[in-house]
Motif scaffolding. Structure first.
Motif, PDB file in Angstrom:
ATOM      1  N   LEU A 247       0.862  -1.183   0.000  1.00 55.17           N
ATOM      2  CA  LEU A 247       0.000   0.000   0.000  1.00 55.17           C
ATOM      3  C   LEU A 247       0.894   1.226   0.000  1.00 55.17           C
ATOM      4  O   LEU A 247       1.408   1.650   1.037  1.00 55.17           O
ATOM      5  N   VAL A 248       1.108   1.790  -1.157  1.00 51.59           N
ATOM      6  CA  VAL A 248       2.022   2.919  -1.312  1.00 51.59           C
ATOM      7  C   VAL A 248       1.266   4.119  -1.880  1.00 51.59           C
ATOM      8  O   VAL A 248       0.284   3.973  -2.603  1.00 51.59           O
ATOM      9  N   ASN A 249       1.730   5.290  -1.544  1.00 48.72           N
ATOM     10  CA  ASN A 249       1.116   6.520  -2.039  1.00 48.72           C
ATOM     11  C   ASN A 249       1.490   6.760  -3.501  1.00 48.72           C
ATOM     12  O   ASN A 249       2.542   6.315  -3.971  1.00 48.72           O
ATOM     13  N   THR A 250       0.643   7.464  -4.217  1.00 48.74           N
ATOM     14  CA  THR A 250       0.966   7.813  -5.597  1.00 48.74           C
ATOM     15  C   THR A 250       2.189   8.721  -5.632  1.00 48.74           C
ATOM     16  O   THR A 250       2.311   9.656  -4.842  1.00 48.74           O
ATOM     17  N   GLY A 251       3.087   8.432  -6.562  1.00 51.31           N
ATOM     18  CA  GLY A 251       4.264   9.272  -6.736  1.00 51.31           C
ATOM     19  C   GLY A 251       5.260   9.203  -5.609  1.00 51.31           C
ATOM     20  O   GLY A 251       6.142  10.054  -5.515  1.00 51.31           O
ATOM     21  N   ALA A 252       5.143   8.190  -4.730  1.00 49.94           N
ATOM     22  CA  ALA A 252       6.015   8.127  -3.556  1.00 49.94           C
ATOM     23  C   ALA A 252       7.452   7.782  -3.931  1.00 49.94           C
ATOM     24  O   ALA A 252       8.395   8.241  -3.295  1.00 49.94           O
ATOM     25  N   ALA A 253       7.624   6.950  -4.953  1.00 43.56           N
ATOM     26  CA  ALA A 253       8.971   6.569  -5.372  1.00 43.56           C
ATOM     27  C   ALA A 253       9.646   7.724  -6.097  1.00 43.56           C
ATOM     28  O   ALA A 253       8.994   8.538  -6.758  1.00 43.56           O
ATOM     29  N   ALA A 254      10.954   7.785  -5.958  1.00 43.14           N
ATOM     30  CA  ALA A 254      11.701   8.850  -6.628  1.00 43.14           C
ATOM     31  C   ALA A 254      11.622   8.672  -8.142  1.00 43.14           C
ATOM     32  O   ALA A 254      11.582   7.563  -8.651  1.00 43.14           O
ATOM     33  N   GLY A 255      11.582   9.784  -8.848  1.00 37.97           N
ATOM     34  CA  GLY A 255      11.537   9.723 -10.296  1.00 37.97           C
ATOM     35  C   GLY A 255      10.197  10.146 -10.855  1.00 37.97           C
ATOM     36  O   GLY A 255       9.276  10.500 -10.122  1.00 37.97           O
ATOM     37  N   LEU A 256      10.089  10.105 -12.178  1.00 40.73           N
ATOM     38  CA  LEU A 256       8.905  10.585 -12.864  1.00 40.73           C
ATOM     39  C   LEU A 256       7.994   9.466 -13.350  1.00 40.73           C
ATOM     40  O   LEU A 256       7.016   9.728 -14.046  1.00 40.73           O
ATOM     41  N   VAL A 257       8.312   8.229 -12.977  1.00 46.31           N
ATOM     42  CA  VAL A 257       7.480   7.087 -13.347  1.00 46.31           C
ATOM     43  C   VAL A 257       7.046   6.364 -12.082  1.00 46.31           C
ATOM     44  O   VAL A 257       7.852   6.120 -11.186  1.00 46.31           O
ATOM     45  N   ASP A 258       5.760   6.074 -11.994  1.00 43.91           N
ATOM     46  CA  ASP A 258       5.207   5.323 -10.870  1.00 43.91           C
ATOM     47  C   ASP A 258       4.763   3.967 -11.399  1.00 43.91           C
ATOM     48  O   ASP A 258       3.736   3.847 -12.060  1.00 43.91           O
ATOM     49  N   SER A 259       5.553   2.931 -11.105  1.00 39.52           N
ATOM     50  CA  SER A 259       5.242   1.588 -11.582  1.00 39.52           C
ATOM     51  C   SER A 259       4.317   0.839 -10.638  1.00 39.52           C
ATOM     52  O   SER A 259       3.887  -0.280 -10.955  1.00 39.52           O
ATOM     53  N   ASN A 260       3.996   1.431  -9.483  1.00 35.89           N
ATOM     54  CA  ASN A 260       3.086   0.779  -8.538  1.00 35.89           C
ATOM     55  C   ASN A 260       1.635   0.883  -9.001  1.00 35.89           C
ATOM     56  O   ASN A 260       0.866  -0.072  -8.888  1.00 35.89           O
ATOM     57  N   TYR A 261       1.274   2.042  -9.524  1.00 37.45           N
ATOM     58  CA  TYR A 261      -0.086   2.269 -10.015  1.00 37.45           C
ATOM     59  C   TYR A 261      -0.073   2.120 -11.533  1.00 37.45           C
ATOM     60  O   TYR A 261       0.567   2.911 -12.232  1.00 37.45           O
ATOM     61  N   THR A 262      -0.743   1.115 -12.039  1.00 36.53           N
ATOM     62  CA  THR A 262      -0.735   0.868 -13.476  1.00 36.53           C
ATOM     63  C   THR A 262      -2.050   1.307 -14.112  1.00 36.53           C
ATOM     64  O   THR A 262      -3.121   1.205 -13.510  1.00 36.53           O
TER      65      THR A 262
END
Length: 207
Positions: free
Chosen positions: A26-41
């Motif tokens: 359960l991760v927040n949108t945009g939480a990972a560093a960078g301009l791509v969020d691979s958690n939310y598809t």
């Protein structure tokens, strides 16, 4: 006798130690560093994270923070979608509860969307949000509908038709989550063996 009591105590402590933990995945949108969020598809593709807080659709969208950021269908921030009819965008987040008691799971948080979104946990509606400003957040929570194994959290976003200046986006923040681990079978085996040994010793003493 002391060995048996120790075995029982150890097994009970192992079962009791299965305290609530946070839910992995359960991760927040945009939480990972960078301009791509691979958690939310989105249609099995990665999502893109807003990069420039000084450019449209800001300040209309709530400001990005270190906790969460807005995600979009494409890398072009502020791109216009759906000029003639409403568009639908379904963002998917999966998380695995294998090894945990799904009945004990819960989470709470909030979400926002441009223009509106309904959240679904394994096909069950959790709530709807309308709007994308600082005051437009809607609560997001669940204490049921979880299943053993892989779970699906889907956000169905509706982008109202508008010819120009019409981006689409989603933002999700989790405040807390809880889940209890299922004790290993060896723990129950140890408990049963210890209880059996205690019973045998007690019967011998009576005899």
């Amino acid at each position: 006798m002391k060995t048996a009591i120790f075995a029982v105590a150890l097994a009970l402590s192992s079962i009791g130690a299965a305290q609530a933990d946070s839910i992995n995945g359960l991760v927040n949108t945009g939480a990972a560093a960078g301009l791509v969020d691979s958690n939310y598809t989105l249609s099995s593709n990665v999502s893109y994270v807003t990069a420039n807080d000084g450019a449209f659709p800001f300040p209309y969208w709530s400001a990005n923070t270190s906790t969460s950021r807005w995600i979009m269908p494409t890398a072009l921030q502020g791109e216009t979608f759906d000029p003639n009819s409403n568009g639908t965008y379904t963002w998917h987040l999966g998380f695995d509860l294998s090894g945990f008691d799904a009945a004990s799971a819960s989470f709470s948080g909030r979400f926002a969307a441009d223009n509106a979104a309904t959240a679904y946990l394994n096909g069950h509606a959790l709530g709807t949000t309308y709007g994308f400003g600082e005051s437009s957040w809607a609560s997001l929570s669940a204490s049921s509908y979880f299943v053993n194994g892989v779970n699906s959290l889907d956000f169905v976003v509706t982008n109202y038709a508008q010819n120009g200046g019409n981006p689409a986006g989603l933002r999700v923040e989790f405040n807390s989550s809880n889940i209890t681990a299922v004790p290993e079978p060896e723990t129950y085996a140890m408990l049963m063996a210890g209880l059996l040994l205690v019973g045998v010793v007690a019967r011998r003493r009576k005899a």
